[in-house]
Write an enzyme that holds these catalytic residues in place. Structure first.
Site, PDB file in Angstrom:
ATOM      1  N   SER A 305      -5.361  72.757  12.276  1.00 24.75           N
ATOM      2  CA  SER A 305      -5.069  73.563  11.087  1.00 24.75           C
ATOM      3  C   SER A 305      -3.680  73.232  10.568  1.00 24.75           C
ATOM      4  O   SER A 305      -2.951  72.425  11.148  1.00 24.75           O
ATOM      5  CB  SER A 305      -5.148  75.057  11.424  1.00 24.75           C
ATOM      6  OG  SER A 305      -4.130  75.411  12.357  1.00 24.75           O
ATOM      7  N   LYS A 306      -3.315  73.879   9.465  1.00 24.19           N
ATOM      8  CA  LYS A 306      -2.030  73.604   8.812  1.00 24.19           C
ATOM      9  C   LYS A 306      -0.844  73.865   9.736  1.00 24.19           C
ATOM     10  O   LYS A 306       0.205  73.243   9.588  1.00 24.19           O
ATOM     11  CB  LYS A 306      -1.898  74.461   7.548  1.00 24.19           C
ATOM     12  CG  LYS A 306      -2.867  74.076   6.443  1.00 24.19           C
ATOM     13  CD  LYS A 306      -2.702  74.967   5.232  1.00 24.19           C
ATOM     14  CE  LYS A 306      -3.685  74.589   4.126  1.00 24.19           C
ATOM     15  NZ  LYS A 306      -3.545  75.486   2.956  1.00 24.19           N
ATOM     16  N   ARG A 307      -1.009  74.793  10.681  1.00 25.12           N
ATOM     17  CA  ARG A 307       0.121  75.097  11.570  1.00 25.12           C
ATOM     18  C   ARG A 307       0.471  73.923  12.486  1.00 25.12           C
ATOM     19  O   ARG A 307       1.529  73.898  13.099  1.00 25.12           O
ATOM     20  CB  ARG A 307      -0.161  76.348  12.398  1.00 25.12           C
ATOM     21  CG  ARG A 307      -1.271  76.204  13.410  1.00 25.12           C
ATOM     22  CD  ARG A 307      -1.600  77.544  14.075  1.00 25.12           C
ATOM     23  NE  ARG A 307      -2.687  77.449  15.018  1.00 25.12           N
ATOM     24  CZ  ARG A 307      -2.557  77.149  16.293  1.00 25.12           C
ATOM     25  NH1 ARG A 307      -1.353  76.868  16.776  1.00 25.12           N
ATOM     26  NH2 ARG A 307      -3.598  77.101  17.084  1.00 25.12           N
ATOM     27  N   GLY A 309       0.740  70.861  11.305  1.00 27.17           N
ATOM     28  CA  GLY A 309       1.344  69.829  10.463  1.00 27.17           C
ATOM     29  C   GLY A 309       0.382  69.386   9.374  1.00 27.17           C
ATOM     30  O   GLY A 309      -0.500  70.140   8.963  1.00 27.17           O
TER      31      GLY A 309
END
Length: 571
Positions: A305-307, A309
């Site tokens: 996921s975006k967390r 990177g």
């Protein structure tokens, strides 16, 4: 065990508990008059649907509600490779029925990113084809046509339950510790009861009748045999009260009418296969083969996921990654050719790809490996093409005044081995042209070099520069430089590291970097060719020797003060 009629690729079975009359393919039935029975004969009018014998047709069907995620890009790639390896067709379909979240901007970005990766589709938006339109928002009339056929056959019925009633059913099922499935209130309603609700204008959905008993099994090309118990499903909606079809119904109709032979998609869609299989058989559509690809996981084995990177293709493109490297790396996420080789061009991937070698376990996204692989592809680019890539960047970023010529070519050859991302070319050239002498001399790492009689070497180097010997050597290129270094080392009675480290510090201002001889020659050329932007921070060779003359070596050694305060000069 009853075997279902389908494509030559599919192996889909209904266990004996499921009445075979529910799936009676290729038979046209009259409009259904009674809605009380659970076992329904199918309405089959599918001569124009389903894959042709032996024809491979796959599709990638993204929703334009955001960026193209690496997981979606890998799914597109596997479909593309499978189609190309089988001489088939790669179809792009836009699933934009979520009108609130779908945007034209997102669709355009996805199409651009797929094109950038080189995954060109044979049919779809901007290309056309015989089975369009290729946006779900433009196919509503088709969905309504097939929904009405199912309604007429009795496989589907109108459900007049309100949202409040449905919530009460869920709560009741929860209290009874039962699956939250629809309890079938309107599945056995009389025609009179339905006509009364229609007369009142009560909103209704279309619900699909699901047998109360039995299991359904499929053989997934990646995951093997997968089964579901039908009593956990309940009658499901295929058309909302506002007339909008639901996802599983759209997908089934689209795949069938676009003659898709193989559905290769993420394992998140595996639960949808149950509903879609029931719809396929109710409409008499030949079944495609299913292949559900594992998720892409972060290093901690959670879903990427975006967390963690960058996760979208657009982000990696902006960071300086090459499309051929992205394609190569995405292919390795869950697939391999059985060898130790990890470097593939897209043509090699097409030649070697096989669904049978796709791993069903989750694939770990390793950004370090992606970066390494990008460097391998970068250095595999033909020299002339790489000169243009770097030259254009250096001019656009304001480092150079020209984007081609011998300086660009020499700088590219010198720096390319230390560059993994295209964007790093800017930093690499800027570092080469800079001269952080003072900060290096006053650093802890530079201290041993300073203490190794660096001031004496500096004095001899300045003499060689003033006499013109160094200048003449640089004029001769690499041959002249090598001869001069050898003579200079003999003069000082130094060789190897004790000679090259002091020279690197004095001439480049750094402790590390690319080949020293090549670096000095590039610095010399930059000063006489006039290709470097004066505002780039470039320190010419002449200016470097001016700075060397101003160093107070005694103060530096004895007091260990920052050299800026000693020399009174800042870089």
């Amino acid at each position: 065990m009853a075997s279902l009629v389908g494509s030559p690729w599919a192996q889909i079975r209904i266990l004996p508990e499921l009445p075979t009359s529910f799936f009676r393919p290729n038979r046209v039935v009259q409009p259904y008059l009674s809605v009380r029975r659970r076992n329904i004969s199918v309405y089959a009018s599918s001569l124009d649907a389903g894959p042709a014998e032996g024809e491979v047709r796959v599709r990638f069907a993204p929703s334009p509600t955001g960026n193209l995620h690496v997981g979606g890009a890998r799914t597109a790639l596997f479909n593309y490779l499978f189609a190309r390896s089988k001489g088939g067709k790669f179809v792009l379909r836009i699933e934009d029925t979520d009108l609130d979240r779908s945007t034209k901007k997102s669709e355009e970005a996805m199409l651009n990113e797929l094109s950038w990766l080189g995954l060109n589709w044979d049919e779809g938006p901007s290309v056309g084809g015989d089975y369009g339109p290729y946006r779900q928002s433009e196919r509503n009339s088709l969905y309504k046509e097939y929904a009405e056929k199912l309604l007429e056959s009795g496989v589907v019925y109108r459900c007049f339950c309100s949202n409040e009633e449905l919530e009460q059913m869920k709560e009741r099922a929860k209290q009874m510790q039962l699956p939250p499935v629809y309890m079938g209130k309107w599945s056995t309603a009389s025609d009179e009861e339905m006509q009364q609700e229609l007369a009142k204008g009560t909103p209704y959905t279309y619900r699909f009748r699901v047998p109360k008993e039995g299991n359904l099994k499929i053989t997934d090309l990646i995951r093997g045999e997968v089964s579901w118990s039908l009593d956990t499903l309940g009658d499901f909606v295929i058309m909302r009260s506002n007339g909008q079809p639901v996802y599983n119904f759209c997908v089934t109709v689209d795949d069938a009418t676009m003659r898709i032979s193989h559905v290769i998609r993420a394992e998140e869609h595996l639960p949808n296969t149950l509903r879609q299989t029931l719809i396929y058989k109710a409409l008499g559509f030949p079944m495609p083969s299913f292949a559900h690809v594992s998720l892409i996981l972060a290093p901690d084995r959670s879903k990427l996921s975006k967390r963690h990177g960058a996760t979208s293709i657009g982000q990696f493109r902006e960071m300086g990654y090459l499309p051929q490297a992205m394609v190569n790396y995405l292919a390795l996420l869950g697939w391999g050719d059985g060898t130790e080789n990890e470097f593939f061009t897209i043509d090699q991937l097409v030649e070697k790809f096989s669904i049978s070698r796709v791993n069903k376990s989750g694939a770990i996204f390793d950004s370090t490996k992606l970066r390494w692989l990008n460097g391998q592809h970068l250095r595999a680019i033909p020299s002339k093409e790489l000169y243009k890539i770097f030259g254009d960047r250096w001019k656009c970023s304001g480092i150079l005044l020209e984007s081609d010529g011998t300086f660009v070519e020499d700088a590219t050859e010198l720096l390319k081995d230390g560059i993994d991302l295209v964007t790093e070319a800017d930093t690499a050239l800027s570092n080469l042209l800079s001269y952080p002498l003072y900060s290096t001399l006053s650093s802890e790492e530079g201290k041993p070099i300073v203490e190794d009689r660096l001031s004496e070497i500096a004095a001899s180097l300045i003499s060689a520069y003033d006499s013109g010997n160094l200048h003449s050597a640089l004029e001769e290129g690499h041959t002249g430089w090598k001869k001069w270094v050898k003579d200079f080392g003999n003069l000082l009675k130094r060789k190897g590291k004790s000679l090259f480290m002091p020279l690197r510090v004095l001439l480049t201002g750094k402790l590390h970097g690319p080949d020293m001889g090549g670096s000095i020659l590039m610095i010399y050329k930059a000063g006489i060719l006039g290709v470097v932007n004066p505002e780039s921070g470039f320190i010419t060779l002449d200016d470097r020797f001016k700075m060397l003359r101003e160093v107070d070596w005694e103060a530096l050694k004895k007091e260990n003060k920052p050299i800026e305060s000693v020399a009174g000069v800042s870089d």
